[in-house]
Design a protein around this motif. Structure first.
Motif, PDB file in Angstrom:
ATOM      1  N   SER A  56       7.077  -3.543   8.501  1.00 16.24           N
ATOM      2  CA  SER A  56       6.319  -3.475   7.259  1.00 16.24           C
ATOM      3  C   SER A  56       4.894  -3.038   7.566  1.00 16.24           C
ATOM      4  O   SER A  56       4.222  -3.648   8.406  1.00 16.24           O
ATOM      5  CB  SER A  56       6.315  -4.838   6.562  1.00 16.24           C
ATOM      6  N   LEU A  88       8.309   0.187   4.342  1.00 16.13           N
ATOM      7  CA  LEU A  88       9.346  -0.622   4.961  1.00 16.13           C
ATOM      8  C   LEU A  88      10.299   0.294   5.701  1.00 16.13           C
ATOM      9  O   LEU A  88      10.848   1.232   5.109  1.00 16.13           O
ATOM     10  CB  LEU A  88      10.100  -1.429   3.898  1.00 16.13           C
ATOM     11  N   GLN A 139       9.564  -7.786   2.757  1.00 17.00           N
ATOM     12  CA  GLN A 139      10.130  -7.547   4.082  1.00 17.00           C
ATOM     13  C   GLN A 139      11.332  -8.455   4.325  1.00 17.00           C
ATOM     14  O   GLN A 139      12.381  -8.013   4.823  1.00 17.00           O
ATOM     15  CB  GLN A 139       9.062  -7.784   5.150  1.00 17.00           C
TER      16      GLN A 139
END
Length: 404
Positions: free
Chosen positions: A212, A222, A245
């Motif tokens: 991330s 991401l 995430q």
């Protein structure tokens, strides 16, 4: 199994807690074991569970799975807790399932609504249910689903009476949900010093599955082994990046479990960019006033809110209330430097904190008789924080759509 006296959901005290799963397990088995009829992902942690669960459910639904979502507590309507394909269940459907449970008076409020949710998910044929734990990871009612995948957002200091005085004890309790799952994922907000206390050696760090990165324009990037997406999250606050995430890491584990063939980056982007979760730094119009609402209800949530306020170009006036078990003095110390005027009010809840203690915690705070009265006397711009129940009391009077 007892059949009398009958007890409705409203007659069960929401604050009653039982650190044992035996009674609920027996009830579920008598109902035909609905908790065994669907795959599930369990999300545990002190804060961010609901946000992570909502983001994950949106991703799975965007990929074509029929989904269930169970969260708690609700803001305005109890039906918010149980969703099918992202939509709160019909009141009549939930009432029907709750009527089946009135003959089990020993069930707590949370056990009752959990059992109803399991039955709805089973009878609706959901492919995957995403479950937000109510408290801890050892004896929460959601554990009975036997979730094959579990994720941990963070470990804070809430609910010490039940989970342990030390963070290491709280970590050990929450870690049991990870250890019981086939796939366990540890969120980026978990203190590395507590990982050993989780006692879940098979669990993977979310960062090992998903990288991330914050971008200069406020998005997050991401990246996972075979894909990636740049996303503008629908939920404000930097703390939501760790929740996103973890949600994608858990989605990847559904691929590993064989529930999805793969993650499609455009679908991930659409899901994370559109998921809605009111009361998490969401703006609403309440009685004609624009109000920023955040459910920050414990010290760690107050700290996350304070970071957001420190980076904001607006100086808010704070409308605050909380329950009696919260560390209001520490929360006030964190929030007070970042706001102007403070108005505190009591909540219509048997566990509400008394007004005098809140007034003592917040320097120069002004009292009000109720949340609506507080809103009428506080100047703009308004920030509401301190309790999910406070947020719900005001959102009950809000326009249907969030303010953009």
């Amino acid at each position: 199994m007892p059949v009398a006296p009958a007890l409705s959901l409203d007659e069960r005290r929401p604050g009653r807690i039982r650190p044992d799963l035996g009674i609920l397990r027996a009830v579920l088995e008598e109902l035909g074991s609905p908790h065994r009829a669907f795959h599930s992902v369990l999300v545990v942690g002190t804060n961010g569970k609901g946000s992570t669960a909502v983001l994950l459910e949106a991703v799975l639904r965007e990929h074509g799975l029929t989904t269930g979502l169970f969260t708690s507590p609700h803001l305005v309507r109890v039906e918010e807790r149980v969703r099918l394909d992202g939509v709160p269940v019909d009141a009549a459907l939930l009432a029907h399932q709750l009527d089946r449970l009135v003959r089990y008076p020993d069930l707590t409020y949370f056990e009752t609504i959990t059992a109803a949710a399991f039955s709805i998910f089973a009878e609706s044929g959901v492919g995957v249910a995403v479950l937000e734990a109510g408290m801890g990871g050892s004896w929460d009612a959601t554990r009975l689903a036997g979730s094959e995948i579990a994720g941990l957002t963070n470990v804070g200091t809430d609910h010490r009476l039940w989970l342990g005085r030390e963070r290491s004890e709280i970590a050990r309790d929450k870690g049991r949900a990870l250890a019981a799952a086939r796939f366990g994922v540890i969120g980026d907000d978990v203190d590395p010093a507590l990982v050993a206390d989780l006692e879940a050696p098979g669990a993977l760090a979310a960062a090992a599955l998903v990288a991330s990165t914050a971008t200069e324009d406020g998005n997050i990037r991401l990246d996972w082994a075979d894909g990636g997406a740049e996303v503008r999250l629908s939920m404000p606050g930097r703390h939501q990046a760790a929740n996103a995430q973890l949600a994608i890491a858990l989605a990847l584990e559904t691929v590993a479990a064989g529930w999805l063939p793969e993650l499609d980056p455009p679908r991930v982007k659409r899901a994370l960019g559109s998921a809605k979760w009111p009361g998490r730094l969401s703006a609403h119009r309440v009685e004609g006033r624009e109000v920023l609402v955040d459910c920050a209800h414990n010290l760690e949530a107050a700290q996350a809110l304070a970071k957001f306020l420190a980076q904001s170009d607006r100086r808010y006036n704070l409308l605050f209330s909380c329950l009696e078990d919260k560390p209001v003095e520490e929360m006030a110390a964190v929030l007070r430097p970042h706001v102007e005027r403070v108005v505190v009010c009591p909540l219509a809840d048997e566990r509400a904190m008394d007004l005098e203690r809140m007034l003592a915690a917040f320097r120069s705070a002004h009292p009000a008789a109720s949340p609506l009265e507080a809103l009428r006397v506080i100047p703009d711009p308004v920030l509401v924080a301190g309790s999910v129940r406070l947020a719900g009391a005001l959102l009950a009077h809000a326009d249907e759509e969030e303010v953009r």
